[in-house]
Design an enzyme around this catalytic site. Structure first.
Site, mmCIF file in Angstrom:
data_model
loop_
_atom_site.group_PDB
_atom_site.id
_atom_site.type_symbol
_atom_site.label_atom_id
_atom_site.label_comp_id
_atom_site.label_asym_id
_atom_site.label_seq_id
_atom_site.Cartn_x
_atom_site.Cartn_y
_atom_site.Cartn_z
ATOM 1 N N GLU A 115 0.813 -1.210 0.000
ATOM 2 C CA GLU A 115 0.000 0.000 0.000
ATOM 3 C C GLU A 115 0.849 1.264 0.000
ATOM 4 O O GLU A 115 1.938 1.293 0.550
ATOM 5 C CB GLU A 115 -0.942 -0.009 1.211
ATOM 6 C CG GLU A 115 -2.030 -1.074 1.044
ATOM 7 C CD GLU A 115 -3.010 -1.150 2.202
ATOM 8 O OE1 GLU A 115 -4.193 -1.380 1.930
ATOM 9 O OE2 GLU A 115 -2.588 -0.991 3.363
ATOM 10 N N CYS A 158 6.972 -7.257 6.844
ATOM 11 C CA CYS A 158 8.111 -6.730 7.593
ATOM 12 C C CYS A 158 8.540 -7.794 8.586
ATOM 13 O O CYS A 158 7.707 -8.439 9.219
ATOM 14 C CB CYS A 158 7.729 -5.450 8.325
ATOM 15 S SG CYS A 158 9.118 -4.729 9.240
ATOM 16 N N CYS A 176 6.846 -5.616 15.037
ATOM 17 C CA CYS A 176 6.408 -4.785 16.165
ATOM 18 C C CYS A 176 4.970 -5.154 16.524
ATOM 19 O O CYS A 176 4.139 -5.409 15.649
ATOM 20 C CB CYS A 176 6.477 -3.311 15.800
ATOM 21 S SG CYS A 176 8.146 -2.785 15.377
ATOM 22 N N GLY A 214 6.933 -2.157 5.749
ATOM 23 C CA GLY A 214 8.321 -2.596 5.672
ATOM 24 C C GLY A 214 9.315 -1.737 6.430
ATOM 25 O O GLY A 214 9.022 -0.609 6.818
ATOM 26 N N GLU A 215 10.488 -2.312 6.646
ATOM 27 C CA GLU A 215 11.580 -1.614 7.320
ATOM 28 C C GLU A 215 12.605 -1.236 6.242
ATOM 29 O O GLU A 215 13.349 -2.094 5.749
ATOM 30 C CB GLU A 215 12.203 -2.539 8.385
ATOM 31 C CG GLU A 215 13.514 -2.056 8.985
ATOM 32 C CD GLU A 215 13.507 -0.610 9.455
ATOM 33 O OE1 GLU A 215 12.686 -0.243 10.307
ATOM 34 O OE2 GLU A 215 14.337 0.178 8.955
ATOM 35 N N SER A 234 12.176 6.321 7.753
ATOM 36 C CA SER A 234 11.754 5.984 9.110
ATOM 37 C C SER A 234 12.252 4.583 9.419
ATOM 38 O O SER A 234 12.073 3.655 8.635
ATOM 39 C CB SER A 234 10.216 6.021 9.189
ATOM 40 O OG SER A 234 9.784 5.629 10.477
ATOM 41 N N LEU A 263 10.608 5.004 18.221
ATOM 42 C CA LEU A 263 11.121 4.721 19.563
ATOM 43 C C LEU A 263 10.116 3.895 20.377
ATOM 44 O O LEU A 263 10.429 2.793 20.809
ATOM 45 C CB LEU A 263 11.410 6.065 20.241
ATOM 46 C CG LEU A 263 12.456 6.110 21.323
ATOM 47 C CD1 LEU A 263 13.759 5.464 20.901
ATOM 48 C CD2 LEU A 263 12.709 7.579 21.714
HETATM 49 N N1 SAH Z 1 9.436 0.222 9.585
HETATM 50 C C1 SAH Z 1 9.599 1.621 9.713
HETATM 51 C C2 SAH Z 1 8.691 2.443 8.828
HETATM 52 C C3 SAH Z 1 7.277 1.971 8.653
HETATM 53 S S1 SAH Z 1 6.201 2.127 10.050
HETATM 54 C C4 SAH Z 1 9.433 2.022 11.165
HETATM 55 O O1 SAH Z 1 8.988 1.236 11.962
HETATM 56 O O2 SAH Z 1 9.799 3.151 11.473
HETATM 57 C C5 SAH Z 1 5.871 3.877 10.136
HETATM 58 C C6 SAH Z 1 5.463 4.365 11.512
HETATM 59 O O3 SAH Z 1 4.151 3.926 11.870
HETATM 60 C C7 SAH Z 1 6.386 3.878 12.595
HETATM 61 O O4 SAH Z 1 6.730 4.890 13.493
HETATM 62 C C8 SAH Z 1 5.533 2.845 13.261
HETATM 63 O O5 SAH Z 1 5.971 2.575 14.534
HETATM 64 C C9 SAH Z 1 4.177 3.474 13.210
HETATM 65 N N2 SAH Z 1 3.097 2.523 13.475
HETATM 66 C C10 SAH Z 1 3.083 1.213 13.213
HETATM 67 N N3 SAH Z 1 1.914 0.649 13.588
HETATM 68 C C11 SAH Z 1 1.163 1.646 14.092
HETATM 69 C C12 SAH Z 1 -0.167 1.707 14.609
HETATM 70 N N4 SAH Z 1 -0.938 0.627 14.649
HETATM 71 N N5 SAH Z 1 -0.624 2.890 15.024
HETATM 72 C C13 SAH Z 1 0.139 3.996 14.934
HETATM 73 N N6 SAH Z 1 1.390 4.012 14.439
HETATM 74 C C14 SAH Z 1 1.911 2.846 14.020
HETATM 75 FE FE1 SF4 Z 2 5.758 -2.189 11.399
HETATM 76 FE FE2 SF4 Z 2 7.924 -0.594 11.101
HETATM 77 FE FE3 SF4 Z 2 7.792 -2.405 13.102
HETATM 78 FE FE4 SF4 Z 2 8.061 -3.230 10.589
HETATM 79 S S1 SF4 Z 2 9.522 -2.022 11.780
HETATM 80 S S2 SF4 Z 2 6.715 -4.105 12.135
HETATM 81 S S3 SF4 Z 2 6.809 -1.718 9.494
HETATM 82 S S4 SF4 Z 2 6.471 -0.608 12.818
#
Ligand code: SAH
Ligand code: SF4
Length: 378
Positions: free
Chosen positions: A93, A113, A117, A169-170, A201, A224
């Site tokens: 997406e 990914c 998380c 994705g990361e 990010s 973070l």
């Molecule tokens: N993988 C990278 C970039 C993609 S995620 C990263 O983690 O930074 C982009 C942002 O969306 C990140 O800060 C992530 O932590 C946040 N995010 C992921 N899931 C979320 C959710 N359910 N609600 C709000 N923010 C979220």
């Molecule tokens: Fe989601 Fe970014 Fe964590 Fe991957 S690294 S699981 S895209 S928040």
């Protein structure tokens, strides 16, 4: 003849090398590059001022291969989400977020990914594969030209002024595809975006943060989400590999070359998990430097966007405001992210696409209860 080359896979240097290989001069590659990225050309026949000899050489050898669009959804606030087919049962997406003074495109870097998380819908789906440079750029290439058409922008005006690598994705776990894609975004012959308007990010892939600083410094956001290792280990499993002290030190090193003089820390607000005043105090202690690692930064609080499998809840507005106040009172620039495109599930962390999991992340997530780690307990 070998495989057909996708020209979206090349930055300008790569395209020049390719054209030289066909016996063409470098300026021809620049012309071709501008046709593709600035004019959105899809075929060589339309490139009227390109030497006929080059057009003939390209035909059959090369193509400009975008991604099939599965769906396009437009929210009442103008936010637009596309689902692109990347083959093998996977889809990613891309989201466009219009604001008064800019248009931001949120781009995906992987199908799924592997970081996993707990609060992220993409993370819950597991990992299928990295996107190629061409697949990353196809999102921008398509969206820019589609939007110009839809918004009927005057010639030369851009729809997309900012790119954030915050989709699925990361990005720093797909480094070799990411770098040429960033270069095309920055190239004056490509999208001409300034380094401050392109943001990577990351959940904290420390060695790759160092390489990004060397190879292509752009604005950096670091996800973070927790002020202590004990809690971050649970929410962002990559923390077990690169704990907070290392991450903070990497942030400081990154700032030596960054186009901005601060790092943006993202912090997803989870009810009862990371959102108390004690967490805010611990966060202050962290960024103000336990020891020598004071990191110039801004804090971006993201209200959690729930999805069914997470088992987590969004912090109440009052809690978010209270948390923000602790940080602001201590002089930390703190913003609360507006949620956009609610009616089309286009908000952070809700991007699910479609992923054929080749790992066991999805399964593991189902078995684990949501952890709530008391502050300071290791
Ligand atoms: N993988 C990278 C970039 C993609 S995620 C990263 O983690 O930074 C982009 C942002 O969306 C990140 O800060 C992530 O932590 C946040 N995010 C992921 N899931 C979320 C959710 N359910 N609600 C709000 N923010 C979220
Ligand atoms: Fe989601 Fe970014 Fe964590 Fe991957 S690294 S699981 S895209 S928040």
């Amino acid at each position: 003849m070998g495989d057909v080359v996708n020209l979206l896979d090349h930055d300008l240097d790569g395209l020049s090398a390719y054209c030289e290989g066909l016996g063409e001069k470098r300026f021809r590659a620049t012309q071709l590059f501008r046709w593709i990225h600035q004019k959105g050309a899809k075929d060589f026949a339309s490139m009227t001022d390109l030497a006929k000899s080059l057009r003939e050489k390209l035909a059959g050898r090369a193509e400009i291969r975008g991604l099939p669009v599965l769906t396009e959804q437009v929210s009442s606030d103008g936010t637009t989400k596309w689902l692109f087919d990347v083959g093998g049962g996977n889809a990613v997406e891309t989201v466009f977020i219009p604001e008064d003074d800019r248009g931001t495109l949120c781009v995906s870097s992987q199908a799924g990914c592997a970081v996993g998380c707990r609060f992220c819908s993409t993370g819950h789906q597991g990992f299928s594969r990295n996107l190629s440079t061409g697949e990353i750029l196809a999102q921008l290439w398509f969206a820019e030209h589609r939007l110009r058409e839809r918004l009927q922008l005057p010639a030369g005006e851009r729809a997309i002024t900012n790119v954030v690598m915050m989709g699925m994705g990361e990005p720093l776990q797909n480094y070799s595809a990411l770098i040429p894609a960033l270069r095309v975004m920055l190239d004056d012959h490509g999208y001409g975006l300034s380094r401050r308007r392109v943001t990577v990010s990351t959940s904290g892939v420390v060695p790759m943060m160092d390489r990004l600083r060397e190879d292509c410094p752009v604005a950096l956001a670091v996800s973070l989400h927790a002020p202590t290792d004990a809690l971050r280990d649970e929410l962002v499993p990559l923390n077990r590999k690169y704990p907070l002290d290392e991450l903070m030190a990497a942030c400081k090193r990154y700032l030596q070359a960054a186009p901005r003089d601060f790092i943006t820390f993202e912090y997803c607000m989870l009810e009862g998990v990371n959102d108390t005043e004690e967490h805010a105090q611990a966060l202050l202690a962290l960024v103000h430097g336990r020891g020598e690692h004071r990191v110039p930064c801004k804090l971006n609080l993201i209200p959690f966007n729930p999805f069914p499998a997470s088992g987590l809840q969004r912090s109440s507005r009052e809690r978010v405001l209270r948390f923000a106040k602790v940080l602001q009172d201590a002089g930390l620039v703190t913003t609360i992210r507006k949620t956009r495109g609610d009616d089309i599930d286009a908000a952070c962390g809700q991007l699910a696409g479609e992923v054929q999991d080749r790992t066991r992340v999805g399964e593991r997530m189902k078995r684990l209860p949501v952890p709530i780690v008391p502050l300071g307990v290791k």
